[in-house]
Motif scaffolding. Sequence first.
Motif, PDB file in Angstrom:
ATOM      1  N   THR A  27      -9.877   6.848   4.753  1.00 59.51           N
ATOM      2  CA  THR A  27      -9.510   6.809   3.337  1.00 59.51           C
ATOM      3  C   THR A  27      -8.965   8.123   2.800  1.00 59.51           C
ATOM      4  N   LYS A  80       0.810  -1.213   0.000  1.00 62.86           N
ATOM      5  CA  LYS A  80       0.000   0.000   0.000  1.00 62.86           C
ATOM      6  C   LYS A  80       0.849   1.271   0.000  1.00 62.86           C
ATOM      7  N   TYR A  81       1.933   1.291   0.783  1.00 63.20           N
ATOM      8  CA  TYR A  81       2.705   2.515   0.926  1.00 63.20           C
ATOM      9  C   TYR A  81       4.073   2.449   0.247  1.00 63.20           C
TER      10      TYR A  81
END
Length: 270
Positions: A214, A15-16
């Motif tokens: 989000t 994700k990062y």
Amino acid sequence: MMIKKQIVCIHWGKKYGPLYINRLYNMVERNITPPFRFVCFCDDDSGVRPEVECHPLPELNFEIPKTKRGIWPKSRLWNKQLADLEGPFLFLDLDLVITGNLDAFFEYGEADDVILAYNPSNPLERLGQTSVYRAPVGKLAPLLEMFSKDPLAIAEKYGYEQRFVTRNAPGGIKLWPKSWVKHFRRNCRRPFPLNYFLQPKLSQSSKIVIFPGTLGPQDAIDGVYHFRHGPHLTPKAHIKAGLKGERQGSLLTHLRHYILPTKWVEQHWK
């Protein structure tokens, strides 16, 4: 006696990536009085700058449950041992923005305290937020033992890892002063209709701005409440789209979720 400043973060999955780890290190370095240690527990240290001490993710003897709400991999940091760290460490989420000096986070309270950020999402509940917390290595080991006995049942009962920590930390928890840690969606966004004229605000007393949910720092920079809303629109175009039914949820929700590009996030998140 010099206070030992130990910063810890954790990274898993795709994700990062290393950009977030490196960016967090840069923000810490600009906002702390040295010396300090910056430790990342991760499953892949490719591309991470050499100043970051990378260690494998702490092992668990059970599978972390996947639920619709909470994210529980940070429970790995409840282990009795974390590499060669000793004493209190300050945990920071990868997607937060540091806006002030961090030294006070090491000076506040007692060395044995578990201290969490205040969670404004449930004002009637004394709830901590683990985007920014301090704890001694091993202090939360009893939580890991509880969690390991029935991870799915614990995750479903408490919903979020931070509620489990708030309710069960040995000796209870303390909370950082509210002015130190701000929640971007709850504390910084302008209410309707000011959100169409003013960018989200930054309190002069804040040291860290967190981004649960989000809406992340890049979204704030771009002026997009959620990627499903598409690219940033001018206020007129955004209102027009809502009136035409091109929106997520009700018209009022559509209007409330508009944000202007946030320049101060871009200035600090680099």
